[in-house]
Design a protein around this motif. Sequence first.
Motif, mmCIF file in Angstrom:
data_model
loop_
_atom_site.group_PDB
_atom_site.id
_atom_site.type_symbol
_atom_site.label_atom_id
_atom_site.label_comp_id
_atom_site.label_asym_id
_atom_site.label_seq_id
_atom_site.Cartn_x
_atom_site.Cartn_y
_atom_site.Cartn_z
ATOM 1 N N THR A 8 -39.017 1.406 -30.678
ATOM 2 C CA THR A 8 -37.592 1.740 -30.696
ATOM 3 C C THR A 8 -37.146 2.041 -29.256
ATOM 4 O O THR A 8 -37.805 2.804 -28.556
ATOM 5 N N PRO A 9 -36.044 1.442 -28.836
ATOM 6 C CA PRO A 9 -35.648 1.641 -27.435
ATOM 7 C C PRO A 9 -35.274 3.090 -27.164
ATOM 8 O O PRO A 9 -34.530 3.692 -27.937
ATOM 9 N N PRO A 10 -35.794 3.658 -26.088
ATOM 10 C CA PRO A 10 -35.418 5.038 -25.776
ATOM 11 C C PRO A 10 -34.039 5.031 -25.127
ATOM 12 O O PRO A 10 -33.843 4.370 -24.113
ATOM 13 N N ALA A 11 -33.103 5.704 -25.725
ATOM 14 C CA ALA A 11 -31.753 5.710 -25.144
ATOM 15 C C ALA A 11 -31.770 6.314 -23.747
ATOM 16 O O ALA A 11 -31.010 5.918 -22.872
ATOM 17 N N ASP A 12 -32.662 7.243 -23.537
ATOM 18 C CA ASP A 12 -32.709 7.945 -22.256
ATOM 19 C C ASP A 12 -33.739 7.282 -21.342
ATOM 20 O O ASP A 12 -34.946 7.399 -21.577
ATOM 21 N N PRO A 13 -33.280 6.595 -20.292
ATOM 22 C CA PRO A 13 -34.230 5.893 -19.420
ATOM 23 C C PRO A 13 -35.235 6.830 -18.758
ATOM 24 O O PRO A 13 -36.333 6.414 -18.402
ATOM 25 N N LEU A 14 -34.867 8.070 -18.600
ATOM 26 C CA LEU A 14 -35.740 9.024 -17.921
ATOM 27 C C LEU A 14 -37.093 9.145 -18.632
ATOM 28 O O LEU A 14 -38.116 9.383 -17.995
ATOM 29 N N LEU A 15 -37.083 8.967 -19.941
ATOM 30 C CA LEU A 15 -38.316 9.177 -20.703
ATOM 31 C C LEU A 15 -39.408 8.185 -20.303
ATOM 32 O O LEU A 15 -40.578 8.555 -20.201
ATOM 33 N N ARG B 25 -25.257 9.094 -12.423
ATOM 34 C CA ARG B 25 -25.987 10.200 -11.796
ATOM 35 C C ARG B 25 -27.484 10.188 -12.065
ATOM 36 O O ARG B 25 -28.270 10.681 -11.270
ATOM 37 N N LEU B 26 -27.868 9.644 -13.219
ATOM 38 C CA LEU B 26 -29.297 9.667 -13.562
ATOM 39 C C LEU B 26 -30.137 8.858 -12.567
ATOM 40 O O LEU B 26 -31.323 9.130 -12.397
ATOM 41 N N LEU B 27 -29.503 7.894 -11.914
ATOM 42 C CA LEU B 27 -30.259 7.049 -10.977
ATOM 43 C C LEU B 27 -30.931 7.896 -9.896
ATOM 44 O O LEU B 27 -31.931 7.492 -9.319
ATOM 45 N N ARG B 28 -30.370 9.075 -9.652
ATOM 46 C CA ARG B 28 -30.988 9.954 -8.646
ATOM 47 C C ARG B 28 -32.317 10.528 -9.137
ATOM 48 O O ARG B 28 -33.080 11.079 -8.372
ATOM 49 N N LYS B 29 -32.574 10.431 -10.433
ATOM 50 C CA LYS B 29 -33.815 11.001 -10.969
ATOM 51 C C LYS B 29 -34.832 9.930 -11.344
ATOM 52 O O LYS B 29 -35.955 10.257 -11.699
ATOM 53 N N LEU B 30 -34.415 8.682 -11.310
ATOM 54 C CA LEU B 30 -35.310 7.626 -11.777
ATOM 55 C C LEU B 30 -36.171 7.088 -10.638
ATOM 56 O O LEU B 30 -35.871 7.295 -9.463
ATOM 57 N N ARG B 31 -37.217 6.390 -11.036
ATOM 58 C CA ARG B 31 -38.048 5.707 -10.046
ATOM 59 C C ARG B 31 -38.023 4.218 -10.373
ATOM 60 O O ARG B 31 -38.074 3.824 -11.532
ATOM 61 N N PHE B 32 -37.912 3.430 -9.308
ATOM 62 C CA PHE B 32 -37.708 1.988 -9.471
ATOM 63 C C PHE B 32 -38.867 1.226 -8.825
ATOM 64 O O PHE B 32 -39.456 1.702 -7.856
ATOM 65 N N ASP B 33 -39.098 0.048 -9.340
ATOM 66 C CA ASP B 33 -40.109 -0.782 -8.693
ATOM 67 C C ASP B 33 -39.605 -1.175 -7.300
ATOM 68 O O ASP B 33 -38.401 -1.323 -7.075
ATOM 69 N N THR C 276 -24.940 4.958 -7.886
ATOM 70 C CA THR C 276 -24.918 6.415 -8.057
ATOM 71 C C THR C 276 -23.536 6.943 -7.714
ATOM 72 O O THR C 276 -22.934 7.716 -8.471
ATOM 73 N N VAL C 277 -23.035 6.512 -6.551
ATOM 74 C CA VAL C 277 -21.742 7.005 -6.063
ATOM 75 C C VAL C 277 -20.636 6.810 -7.105
ATOM 76 O O VAL C 277 -19.724 7.618 -7.218
ATOM 77 N N PHE D 23 -26.348 8.350 -20.841
ATOM 78 C CA PHE D 23 -27.597 8.822 -20.234
ATOM 79 C C PHE D 23 -27.626 8.482 -18.752
ATOM 80 O O PHE D 23 -27.985 9.318 -17.931
ATOM 81 N N LEU D 24 -27.213 7.276 -18.420
ATOM 82 C CA LEU D 24 -27.204 6.890 -17.002
ATOM 83 C C LEU D 24 -26.247 7.753 -16.204
ATOM 84 O O LEU D 24 -26.490 8.075 -15.051
ATOM 85 N N MET D 25 -25.153 8.116 -16.811
ATOM 86 C CA MET D 25 -24.163 8.932 -16.102
ATOM 87 C C MET D 25 -24.413 10.421 -16.287
ATOM 88 O O MET D 25 -23.728 11.232 -15.696
ATOM 89 N N GLU D 26 -25.372 10.763 -17.123
ATOM 90 C CA GLU D 26 -25.593 12.163 -17.510
ATOM 91 C C GLU D 26 -24.252 12.769 -17.907
ATOM 92 O O GLU D 26 -23.814 13.778 -17.363
#
Lengths: 545, 345, 277
Positions: free
Chosen positions: A374-381, A56-64, A51-52, A126-129
């Motif tokens: 089809t792969p979603p470009a936006d991981p948030l979806l 930036r998107l990593l702050r919005k994602l949820r991980f296993d 993130t640092v 998308f990952l970097m917004e």
Amino acid sequence: MNVPNPRQIDWREWHTLFRAIPDELVQNTRYYRHLPDVEWSLYLFPPSTHTVYGNRLLRKLRFDNSPAALRLWGFVLSECERLYRAKQAGMKVVAVMGDLGAVTPLIYSFPNTIAFYPDCLWWTPFLMESRVLFEEAAMLGLSEDCCYVRAALGGFARRAYFPRPDLCIATVGATCDDMAAVTAGVERLGCTVRYLELPHRADREKSLQQCYPPFNSPPQSGGEKDNSSQSGGEKDGSPRRGGEKNNRSQIGRDEKYHPRDELRSYIAGQHLKLCGWLEDLTGAKFNLNRYSATIHKVNHLRKTIADLKDLITTSGPNPMGALEMLNAEFAALSYYGDLDECCAVLDELHKTVEWRVKKRAGYPNQSVKLLWLTPPADPLLLNYVEELGGRIVATEYLINQTTPLISIENDKTAQLPSDEHHRSFGRESIFLPLSEAQLSGSLISSSDYRIGLALQYAGKSRANGAVISGVFGSSHCPYETAPLVEALRQAGIPTLAFDVVAPGKVRMQAQLLNRIEAFIEMLKNRKNANIDADADGDADERGRI
Amino acid sequence: MSDERMNARERWGLLLIDELTDRPPVYPLITSHAATVHGCNLIDYCRDGRVLAEAQIEAQRIYGQDGLTVFTDVGLIAEAFGSRYLLRAEDVPILLEPLIQNPEQVDDLAIPEPQSAGRLPVYIEAVDRLFTAAGDRQPVFAFIPAPFTTAAGLRGTETFLTDTILMPETAHKILDLTLNAALKLCDECILAGGLPVLVDPLASGSVISRHTFKEFALPYIKGLIDYLHRYDLDIMLHICGETKNILDLIPATDADLFSLDKLDLAAACKEIGSRVRLVGNIPPNSLLAFSGHPTFGPVEEALTIGMQNPKGFVLSTGCEVPIRADKEKLLTMINTAKRARYVEW
Amino acid sequence: MSSGNEIIAGVDVGSRSTKVVILRKMLQAGCQSSVVDSLQALPSHPEYEILARSLVPTGWTPQTAIAQAFQQALDQAGLQSVSRVIATGYGRSLVDFVDRRITEITAHARGAADLLPGMRTVIDIGGQDSKAIIISDGLVEDFAMNDRCAAGSGKFLEYLAMTMNLTVEEFAELAYRSNNPTNISSICTVFAESEVLSLLAEGVAREDVAAGAHKAIAWRVAQLALPLHPQTPVAFSGGVARNRCLVRELSQALKCEILVPPYPEFTGALGAALIGF
């Protein structure tokens, strides 16, 4: 194995949990293990680390919450640095563009040579917004009417996302139009691109057996005319479904078929050409033993991914997040720059998933089964769907060229090449199995092939609905989404199709999320109604596969 | 300089993985000076995360330096513990009353919570705002007062220095506390998107001896850096003033970048440049309007030397840009530095 | 889900207006007595009675509009509070006193199914987007929404009304007078605006131009609905359904009768409240 109860956690929780990861584990999780103890090769770090540095998107994602998933994320997110380090360590770095996950086994079979897939930079904005790479691509002539793969052009121009490749290969023929525009742009930047030719897109019903070659030479055998209904259209030859017209227009007027054997030979010849380039690049001769060993590893990786997908499809509660699975599936493209470590990472993930399935452990509250196409470009979806109670049970991410096992061991035609016949015709037979796998490629095969896969996956997974995430400007999305939607709906599978919204477009993003929410809500209500009906002894099978 | 292709985040990113960039990052330590260019007073700048962030964005817009900085004063953590500081409209906060009047108090002290204690939430809010606004193009550097400097703010500088001699155990106890407080603040800054930078002005050779540095400053700096390295973060250490007497000890802190002040850059390159990236060191007072110092020459000279540094170089000021630095001089410094090229990009 | 005599509020925060409906769940079927006279136009229902409804423009401060609309409805019903609040619409996340949030797809389907039993298709043209919803056995079977731009939404009509210096209501009435709607080919709102100006400059009658704008949006919405194979009867919900010209044009585009529920703008809020039952 000490595996915590499956949960999806955010970057903040991983940051804290990471402290409990033993030091020895962090110190022993390295890429390029053949290099002696280089400090930079560690990669077991939490999302907050990345993130640092701008993701930036990593702050919005949820991980296993499993160590295996942490390792996978660390491995994926360190690819950019890994590519630079590879060059620093004297390795050769080959960029493969277009639908080319199929040739990476050959590249990795050369000593100290790795491949990467610049196209995958589509997910960086998308990952970097961030719109940085899109702005760069726009300055170079590719704007919003082009697929998100245009980010790759931005990456080449800015030279801060991957090192300058030692060899850059791309495809002509059955490749994405947008990617062709990107490679043209890359050439304008002064980077030499070498092209492999792929057969044109296959016709609908003929797809599994025959394809169109890119050349205009007459067929040597097995050719036949297709003047009427063989294309799957109406009897007058007019388009039957939304995608048909474009599909046919792409394949052109040449209605001659070439048998699959001929196409395999043709692609194998292209592989031989690539082999020559790689020999020139590395100064090393092609070595069948090394190639065989690489294929073994690649097959192992592909089998692991297939098993993982199967476990996800058939398990009780969802044992792994859709994003982790996306990362796992995309490992098959270029192994994130380190084949050996990639195998180890996925092996660990597989063990975790297998253990969870055995224990019937999974995420709670994910009950609506979805097929994602089809792969979603936006991981948030993917995360968003899961948060709403959806669960991705099956996927078709347009990378079918990376899924078949390559049957080199059983191929009687494979022969050790000799130096004197180094460039002679005929030695491409070594690559026939690799070509066979490549013929499964999503962009070579037809819409029908994808539709068949989609229906097969939906049936196997008993999906409650399907989601198709297209990309505005992407050439294959418009002509494939419509027939896919229609076929799925005809099969009684509710389907949501949309174009993924670019980063920064907040209002449009809100609209899209609203549609997804409405879709999941609809499926939940239908599911609950079915359960109620079942309870009343009046089973309602609507919407069920 | 808007025609540059590479942005600050990309430039720093490549530097930190030992890759060549178009030019060295140009990163003068623009801290409270941002309030001046933004037209706000320093009390608001220190107390309001939104104002701090807006001021930094404004300064970056004007100067185009490589990186955004969140820093108000070295007393930040000490104040969060309970030391009293006076906030001033025209100058940085000063220590009014240190918290620890009696060494026995030490055992009762609790580590301040970054989300609630003192002005720590302001700090975190500023980092978060900057990261949200520009984190894809600019690194956000969150300056964290190092344990030794915070200890001096908790005890009073002179008293703490006396403690190091007369009550070393007490001094270490205080340092353990300040280390833990700094760790906690670092965690929150990271989660907000900031890259911690350690600032230890009281550990300067101008203030303490080599022995005191080695005994009371270095282990805690290293403790902090070790913690952050476990997260694979690249850490810059800034020590103001003279550091000649401790220069050879800097690699022992494991800092990835050393921001130096009153030190011969060539000597620093020679002594530690193969192990540590160097950041520095244009004299801040040369940026004052009536300083009479030339700007152009020292920048050229620093670049000539620094760009030869094996581990890499960042053109910066030796210490914070003065609050009322001359805008034109600062711009001249930055734009001169931006003309440097490792390679044409 | 709940015990009898509960009072439930549905809050529909749209981009243009915020609507609130307060219902009382009946203890016994058939004993309802509307508290508010003006609500008599809404059909009586054996399971609930409508205690209040309110509508406030959402404006630039949705939170204020939500608070105002909710308070107005409470005052109308003579209540201090309600048992449960269900929010819907684009601004549903802004309702902080909520028990549950649902999308407007579910809310409109539920509301329309209740107001016009037997409905198979619901069209809703909102301020920000349009949707077509297919209903089967009271459940949403499929839906489609437009996205990307204002074309096909209520905003399209607002822009074009402004271009002709009319309110949306005046624009609709003017259009309704036309028997010969002109064709407006531009789908994009911006281009349509300049096309309208050109048509007016060419001397095309104002009512025909206005009707042309309605026809354009009706056809666009029809294109949204047709791939879903809409079944009749078709209901038109949302505030835009008060627009007689649009109802006429939509009927022609879909080649079927269009039914408009009473107080169509409250369909979503009513549906939300009913979900709370």
